[in-house]
Design an enzyme around this catalytic site. Structure first.
Site, PDB file in Angstrom:
ATOM      1  N   LYS A   1       3.746 -28.871  -0.516  1.00 33.95           N
ATOM      2  CA  LYS A   1       3.760 -27.697   0.050  1.00 33.95           C
ATOM      3  C   LYS A   1       3.040 -28.191   1.549  1.00 33.95           C
ATOM      4  O   LYS A   1       2.706 -29.386   1.545  1.00 33.95           O
ATOM      5  CB  LYS A   1       2.417 -26.777  -0.428  1.00 33.95           C
TER       6      LYS A   1
ATOM      7  N   LYS B   1      20.712 -21.415  -8.779  1.00 37.77           N
ATOM      8  CA  LYS B   1      21.210 -21.693  -7.519  1.00 37.77           C
ATOM      9  C   LYS B   1      22.450 -22.143  -7.454  1.00 37.77           C
ATOM     10  O   LYS B   1      22.794 -23.315  -8.380  1.00 37.77           O
ATOM     11  CB  LYS B   1      19.937 -22.592  -6.908  1.00 37.77           C
TER      12      LYS B   1
ATOM     13  N   ARG C   1       0.655  -1.465 -16.455  1.00 36.58           N
ATOM     14  CA  ARG C   1      -0.706  -0.945 -16.795  1.00 36.58           C
ATOM     15  C   ARG C   1      -0.864   0.348 -15.892  1.00 36.58           C
ATOM     16  O   ARG C   1      -1.728   1.215 -16.049  1.00 36.58           O
ATOM     17  CB  ARG C   1      -1.614  -1.964 -16.711  1.00 36.58           C
TER      18      ARG C   1
ATOM     19  N   GLU D   1       8.169 -27.861   1.015  1.00 30.41           N
ATOM     20  CA  GLU D   1       8.062 -26.434   1.186  1.00 30.41           C
ATOM     21  C   GLU D   1       7.190 -26.480   2.571  1.00 30.41           C
ATOM     22  O   GLU D   1       6.224 -27.253   2.484  1.00 30.41           O
ATOM     23  CB  GLU D   1       7.583 -25.663   0.181  1.00 30.41           C
TER      24      GLU D   1
ATOM     25  N   ASP E   1      14.364 -20.518 -15.343  1.00 26.31           N
ATOM     26  CA  ASP E   1      14.078 -21.709 -14.388  1.00 26.31           C
ATOM     27  C   ASP E   1      14.901 -21.214 -12.949  1.00 26.31           C
ATOM     28  O   ASP E   1      16.037 -21.513 -13.152  1.00 26.31           O
ATOM     29  CB  ASP E   1      14.330 -23.149 -14.790  1.00 26.31           C
ATOM     30  N   HIS E   2      14.442 -20.802 -12.054  1.00 24.88           N
ATOM     31  CA  HIS E   2      15.476 -19.960 -11.201  1.00 24.88           C
ATOM     32  C   HIS E   2      16.140 -21.014 -10.424  1.00 24.88           C
ATOM     33  O   HIS E   2      17.068 -20.829  -9.850  1.00 24.88           O
ATOM     34  CB  HIS E   2      14.446 -19.180  -9.957  1.00 24.88           C
TER      35      HIS E   2
ATOM     36  N   HIS F   1      11.256 -27.229 -12.158  1.00 25.97           N
ATOM     37  CA  HIS F   1      12.576 -27.413 -11.106  1.00 25.97           C
ATOM     38  C   HIS F   1      12.978 -28.906 -10.707  1.00 25.97           C
ATOM     39  O   HIS F   1      14.346 -28.967 -10.902  1.00 25.97           O
ATOM     40  CB  HIS F   1      12.075 -26.873  -9.907  1.00 25.97           C
TER      41      HIS F   1
HETATM   42  C1  BG6 Z   1       8.201 -21.241  -7.621  1.00 24.40           C
HETATM   43  C2  BG6 Z   1       6.911 -21.915  -7.386  1.00 24.40           C
HETATM   44  O1  BG6 Z   1       8.931 -21.543  -8.897  1.00 24.40           O
HETATM   45  O2  BG6 Z   1       9.305 -21.979  -6.725  1.00 24.40           O
HETATM   46  C3  BG6 Z   1       6.541 -21.739  -5.914  1.00 24.40           C
HETATM   47  O3  BG6 Z   1       5.845 -21.304  -8.384  1.00 24.40           O
HETATM   48  C4  BG6 Z   1       7.635 -22.144  -5.139  1.00 24.40           C
HETATM   49  O4  BG6 Z   1       5.254 -22.291  -5.581  1.00 24.40           O
HETATM   50  C5  BG6 Z   1       8.963 -21.528  -5.316  1.00 24.40           C
HETATM   51  O5  BG6 Z   1       7.300 -21.866  -3.885  1.00 24.40           O
HETATM   52  C6  BG6 Z   1      10.052 -22.198  -4.742  1.00 24.40           C
HETATM   53  O6  BG6 Z   1      11.263 -21.636  -5.038  1.00 24.40           O
HETATM   54  P1  BG6 Z   1      12.334 -21.585  -3.980  1.00 24.40           P
HETATM   55  O7  BG6 Z   1      13.475 -21.137  -4.437  1.00 24.40           O
HETATM   56  O8  BG6 Z   1      11.838 -20.928  -2.557  1.00 24.40           O
HETATM   57  O9  BG6 Z   1      12.809 -23.035  -3.576  1.00 24.40           O
END
Ligand code: BG6
Length: 539
Positions: free
Chosen positions: A391, A233, A94, A267, A228-229, A291
């Site tokens: 967290k 990995k 935008r 984290e 879903d990243h 995750h």
């Molecule tokens: C994301 C979350 O999907 O994954 C974040 O929204 C989180 O809150 C992050 O910090 C963690 O990803 P990674 O790859 O750093 O473990």
């Protein structure tokens, strides 16, 4: 697909030849494996894992995700020679901006960072352009259609387009609708149209279903890539390699030998300016629904009949189906939620969650959760899976710990030095990626005393330093149309069913929100979930 054929990332290549690491010969020797899912040489022999020319359209391209993840990953692919010829990026967003300004913004992401990436971006930036439009303006999509046609002629992308929804979820519906109206989701003349959708995918079963219905109105399931990243990995993919490309683990991989499994994602960071998002999400929606449950499916699934995407996803979804929804009493007994209060990180004082910007001072949103799950099937009946995410814990660590049962008869009983845990196979997802196996050994000396020792595999020392970023792998897989590492519609839906029952139980029970001091391993009560003779590991 090929989950394990693997993109030959920088880590796979020997410096001299650029060919796949010959140490894969262990796989050629492996012959006690019922069905070998891996052909380590396939990439070298020139398989289908080559991307066709295409255009990537990023909606919401001025946001953080493009600068932080997508652009560096595209550059990583470019540097590895994995981007197809004629590949182009259109940032669709935008804000008022020219293509020149857009490129400058992107380049600024590297200023203080990686010189190599910056140089590579300078070479590559002509392939990036910007299209300004609001997401609901049909004219923007007409201009996009026109530009895609031009690029097709100029760069020889045969109508192949990937749309990346990197916007807030509230914009998904509008974009999907506009793409359909403009005829941009339709595949014509053999060109592909695909859509990558970022999380969160809904905020409960119902909204996920509604979103799935909208997605389905625009695209067929094979065109949809729900990201879903964690699945991108290397270490998460290695769970399948470890289980199904080796013959020593699988015979033990069941309730007869495994006492319990712990999956931890801790984290160190707090809200980092994401207070408003987190208030809506909480750790269960943010991390566990996607995750942790995805990792669990890989740990618990049956061997797939092949390494095709759907064969693997079929087995993953069966695991989720085998997890019962929680009733309110089970929620009370088998889950715990908590929030961090002010504490210290190192010697730095850090605020509690309720003092974070954009957070309601009376909020009950959880920043830590621990859950005991059972996978009710033949393999896992009675073996608890403990999931924990939080967290502001002491450090960043993701790991899967497989705790094996004790020997049936303890010859070396109470006098020994061994800690209570027994044999543990530890999959270190990040950082310090690797796998280790802990077992008891005799301490040298005249007495028969035991101590725990460790056999260790480290990615860094075995394969070199650089592991491709998860987004790099996932973007490439979307380009070649391999959906294996993306969540299928039914997986997302099943995961929400489980999570809904927990969140619903918390509300109904008005369940207590425990405290934990920032920089600690969560509330004391988290250990109670594990009973008296088990304890959470300290990563
Ligand atoms: C994301 C979350 O999907 O994954 C974040 O929204 C989180 O809150 C992050 O910090 C963690 O990803 P990674 O790859 O750093 O473990």
């Amino acid at each position: 697909m090929s989950l394990m054929h693997g993109t030959p990332s920088a880590t796979d290549r020997s410096p001299q030849t650029g060919r796949t690491d010959p140490s894969d010969d262990t796989l050629e020797e492996g012959n006690l494996i019922p069905e070998l899912l891996v052909n380590p040489l396939e990439d070298e022999l020139g398989s289908a894992r080559r991307a066709e020319p295409c255009v990537l359209v990023i909606f919401g391209a001025t946001g953080d995700l493009t600068r932080r993840k997508l652009l560096p990953s595209l550059l990583g692919l470019a540097m590895d020679g994995m981007l197809p010829r004629g590949f182009s990026v259109i940032g669709f967003a935008r804000r008022e901006k020219t293509s020149q300004e857009f490129r400058k913004d992107l380049a600024s992401a590297f200023d203080e960072g990686d010189e190599e990436l910056l140089r590579s971006f300078e070479h590559w930036q002509d392939q990036v352009e910007y299209l300004r439009s609001s997401f609901d303006d049909p004219d923007g999509y007409q201009r996009l259609a026109k530009r895609l046609e031009e690029l097709q002629r100029e760069r020889g992308t045969p109508g192949n387009v990937i749309y990346y929804l990197a916007t807030p979820p509230s914009a998904y519906e509008t974009i999907l609708h506009q793409l359909t109206d403009a005829g941009l989701s339709r595949e014509v003349n053999g060109g592909f149209r695909r859509v990558i959708i970022e999380k969160p995918f809904g905020r409960d079963s119902q909204t996920a279903q509604e979103l799935n219905t909208k997605v389905r109105a625009a695209f067929k399931e094979r065109q949809v890539f729900r990201i879903d990243h964690y699945l991108g990995k290397e270490t998460v993919q290695n769970i399948l390699a470890l289980r199904f490309a080796n013959s020593i683990f699988e015979p033990l991989w069941n309730q007869k030998f495994i006492d319990h499994v712990q999956i931890t994602v801790s984290e160190a960071i707090g809200m980092e300016g994401r207070g408003a998002y987190f208030e809506e999400a909480g750790i269960v929606r943010d991390m566990i629904q996607n995750h942790l449950l995805q990792v669990l499916t890989l740990v618990a699934m049956e061997p797939p009949i092949s390494n095709e995407g759907d064969a693997i996803r079929d087995e993953k979804v069966k695991v989720l189906r085998a997890i019962r929804s929680f009733g309110p009493d089970e929620v009370r007994e088998r889950t715990l939620r908590a929030q961090y209060i002010n504490g210290y990180f190192g010697d730095q004082p850090v605020p509690g969650y309720l003092q974070e910007p954009q957070v309601d001072p009376l909020s009950k949103t959880e920043t830590f959760a621990a859950i005991q799950l059972f996978v009710d099937n033949w393999r896992w009946a009675g073996t608890p899976f403990y999931l924990r995410a939080g967290k502001r814990m002491p450090r960043r660590a993701t790991e899967v710990a497989i705790h094996f049962k004790r020997p049936p008869h303890l010859l070396y009983g109470p006098g020994d030095d061994r800690v209570a845990e027994g044999n543990v196979l530890l999959l270190r997802i990040q950082p310090d990626e690797g796998v280790s196996l802990r077992f008891g050994a005799k301490v040298p000396g005249p007495h028969f005393r035991l101590r725990d020792v460790r056999m260790d595999f480290r990615y860094g020392s075995s394969f070199g330093d650089r592991s491709a970023d998860a987004y790099e792998r996932l973007l490439f897989d979307a380009m070649i149309g391999d959906p294996t590492l993306f969540a299928r519609r039914d997986e997302v839906q099943e995961a929400w069913r489980i999570v809904d029952s927990i969140l619903d139980g918390w509300t109904r029970n008005d369940q207590i929100v425990h405290d934990y001091v920032a920089g600690t391993w969560g509330p004391d009560g988290a250990n109670d979930l594990l009973g008296t003779d088990r304890a959470w590991r300290r990563p």
